[in-house]
Enzyme design. Structure first.
Site, short mmCIF file in Angstrom:
data_model
loop_
_atom_site.label_atom_id
_atom_site.label_comp_id
_atom_site.label_asym_id
_atom_site.label_seq_id
_atom_site.Cartn_x
_atom_site.Cartn_y
_atom_site.Cartn_z
N THR A 165 0.83 -1.21 0.00
CA THR A 165 0.00 0.00 0.00
C THR A 165 0.87 1.26 0.00
O THR A 165 0.57 2.23 -0.69
CB THR A 165 -0.96 -0.03 1.21
OG1 THR A 165 -1.83 -1.14 1.05
CG2 THR A 165 -1.79 1.23 1.29
N ALA A 213 6.11 -8.38 0.21
CA ALA A 213 6.81 -9.60 0.66
C ALA A 213 5.86 -10.63 1.26
O ALA A 213 6.03 -11.83 1.07
CB ALA A 213 7.88 -9.24 1.68
N CYS A 252 -22.59 -9.57 4.54
CA CYS A 252 -22.71 -9.78 5.98
C CYS A 252 -21.34 -9.87 6.64
O CYS A 252 -21.17 -9.55 7.81
CB CYS A 252 -23.47 -11.06 6.27
SG CYS A 252 -25.13 -11.02 5.68
#
Lengths: 397, 212
Positions: A74, A204, A330
């Site tokens: 990210t 990784a 859900c």
């Protein structure tokens, strides 16, 4: 089978390879130093880092200086995307992404939209495949960025990177191209020279390396504006400290995966084919989501089980010591059905009943046998309780 | 918040699950689109009005199955009037609590029981088919739970206005566009109201946007 957990959610994260832990230990315990010059500790770390970078560069067919360590996929995606946009915002206002891309890319696209950029969202086909024609149609004179996820994280669809490359190269102006290779790295051959991307992220912990470390490929000569400001310790793009031990573990994981990549891929392919065959022959009313065969990555099987709901299935599997994932609303924090499946044209019931199995080299056929056996029992139990199943079943009687 | 052991027990081994042959009344609430649907079947003693048997079917998550299981336990052996007093709060208490995001499952289970009772009463001439009006809409809105806190949107004062005129429903909701639950709430309102033939169109307004 009772004593160990069967883990089939490897697209989220994978178990650490024991060899990786061993490779990291010296860097945690003794050689914990940051890089430096003239003094032996710093120089030794310099040498180790160069070696680790070389290993990762070799796996991606890049130059070592094109590899930047980051604290995960990210971070790599954010450094690349915000860096490319920051450096090129004056050249255009338009961005292209697809509806089925990884959340890192889609949340960044939403962020850029808020900043006043325009975003085109490419639609996938019913198998999650985004055609290069769609990309071609979306390109405008002011398009500056295209982002793509090489392997879809939900249904394992491999996107047509070669065709994208032709379209990007044929454009009459430079369009920067970032690829998320989180699910592709270690599951298929990736050559950044051939791919034609400007930046590409890998992580990784998707290949049995440690959590908390990733890498960003930045093609030589590509300018990124600085996202994270601070002291340069290990990498000039992600300033501040980065764990040398984690980098050592990353390099070891890459070595283990890439030393015989073909064998790894064919083992995973064999397991996936075996799993899909077992599921389809054992459980009635089951449907594969995404493509079959070579258009699908080697470690992902995603199916929808009709008439029942995925959170119930995953919980029952969990109580039997088996970890898998579901696209049910859900089970999601936002109570929303899976966006990838919905973009592919699946309905709510297909999404709620979807189960995603992502395999690793540590999974075995015996584990698959046990998992499918338990899943068949659970499916029968939940269908007995299901008004949808009972309605159909009674009609048939 | 995790599921309690009671929830897990009812999920793994639900009570009163299945179909009742020749029930005296039944009702289905929820929809697969919302992710859960419950059907309940009642056997009622015509003299004493005691619920002698009750069974359910559930398409839904663990809390959906567990709440239906506990509700049927609570209703069994009670008279219709007693069973009408069962609330979703009571069901939650019996289950040792539910995560806020799952409270709507308890509401759905109680709602299904109440609908089944109402269907019985209407079929046996014990009550009239209720007149549809603004109050009916508000009662439906009371069944819609804001998932973040596990309370209904009427109690939380998120409903600023409800209007009903000539088949047109207008609902003003005090939910801003950065609220991650806004779309869920709007979708659920439409899902709850679509069963009423009296409604031709639903307009939901927010303070900072066009009507949806």
């Amino acid at each position: 089978m009772n004593n160990h957990r069967i883990y089939m959610d490897n697209c989220v994260t994978t178990p650490l390879a024991p060899e990786v832990l061993e490779a990291m230990k010296p860097y945690f315990l003794e050689k914990f130093w940051f890089p430096g010059t003239f003094i032996s500790t710093g120089e030794e770390t310099n040498a180790a880092l160069a070696e680790f970078k070389e290993i990762i560069a070799k796996a991606l067919h890049s130059l070592p200086e094109e590899i930047h360590f980051t604290s995960g996929g990210t971070l790599a995606n954010n450094i690349a995307l915000k860096g490319l946009m920051g450096a090129n915002a004056n050249k255009g206002r338009h961005i292209i992404v697809s509806l089925v891309d990884y959340p890192d890319l889609l949340t960044n696209a939403a962020y850029f939209e808020k900043q006043g950029f325009e975003v085109s969202y490419l639609e996938p086909d019913s198998e999650g495949w985004v055609s290069a024609d769609k990309l071609k149609e979306a390109i405008r004179p002011d398009t500056i960025l295209f982002m793509s996820t090489i392997v879809n994280h939900v249904v394992g669809t491999i996107q047509p990177m070669e065709d994208y490359k032709k379209v990007i190269e044929a454009a009459d102006h430079k369009i920067f191209w970032h690829a998320d290779a989180g699910q592709a790295f270690g599951k298929m051959h990736l050559d950044v020279q051939d791919l034609g991307v400007d930046t590409l992220s890998v992580s990784a912990h998707k290949i049995h390396g440690p959590q908390g470390i990733g890498a960003l490929f930045v093609k030589k000569g590509t300018k990124l504006s600085q996202l994270i400001h601070g002291v340069t310790r290990v990498d000039q793009l992600q300033t501040g400290g980065l764990s040398i031990a984690l980098i050592a573990g990353f390099a070891k994981a890459v070595e283990m995966t890439f030393n015989d990549l073909d064998a790894n891929i064919s083992y995973l392919r064999e397991l996936s084919d075996y799993l899909l065959g077992k599921l389809e022959s054992t459980i009635p009313d089951i449907e594969l989501n995404g493509p079959r065969g070579d258009k699908r990555v080697c470690h992902n099987i995603n199916v929808s089980i009709s008439y029942i709901e995925g959170e119930s299935i995953t919980m029952m599997l969990d109580l039997n010591g088996i970890t898998v994932a579901t696209g049910s609303a859900c089970a999601s924090q936002g109570l929303k059905p899976n966006y990838v499946l919905m973009a592919m044209g699946k309905n709510h019931v297909q999404s709620h009943g979807s189960m995603k199995f992502t395999l690793s080299r540590y999974n075995t056929k015996e584990e698959i046998d046990y998992t499918v056996e338990k899943l068949a029992e659970i499916t029968a139990t939940l269908r007995e309780r299901s008004p949808l199943y009972q309605a159909i079943h009674n009609k048939e009687r | 918040m995790q599921y309690s052991q009671i929830v897990l027990d009812h999920f793994m081994h639900p009570h009163n699950v299945g179909k009742l042959e020749n029930p005296d009344a039944e009702a289905t609430e929820g929809s697969p689109a919302c992710g859960d649907q419950v059907t309940m079947f009642l056997k009622v003693n015509p003299e004493t009005k005691v619920i002698e048997d009750i069974k359910f079917l559930s398409y839904g998550c663990a809390s959906n199955i567990a709440t239906a299981s506990i509700i049927t336990d609570l209703a069994k052996g009670k008279t219709l009037d007693e069973a009408k007093k069962i609330t979703w709060q009571q069901a939650m208490e019996e289950l040792g609590g539910l995560p806020p995001v799952k409270v709507h499952c308890a509401v759905l289970a109680v709602d299904t029981l109440q609908s089944a009772i109402s269907n019985y009463e209407i079929a046996h001439g014990l009550k009239e088919v209720p007149n549809f009006g603004k109050d009916t809409i508000i009662e439906e809105l009371r069944k819609i739970i804001y998932p973040k806190v596990g309370e209904d949107i009427v109690t939380l004062k998120m409903v600023k206005y409800v209007g009903f005129n000539d088949g047109e429903v207008i609902i003003d909701l005090n939910l801003m566009n950065f609220d991650q639950w806004r779309d869920n709430i709007a979708e659920e309102i439409r899902e709850h109201l679509k069963k009423y033939a009296e409604i031709k169109n639903i307009q939901i307004n927010f303070p900072d946007s066009q009507a949806t």
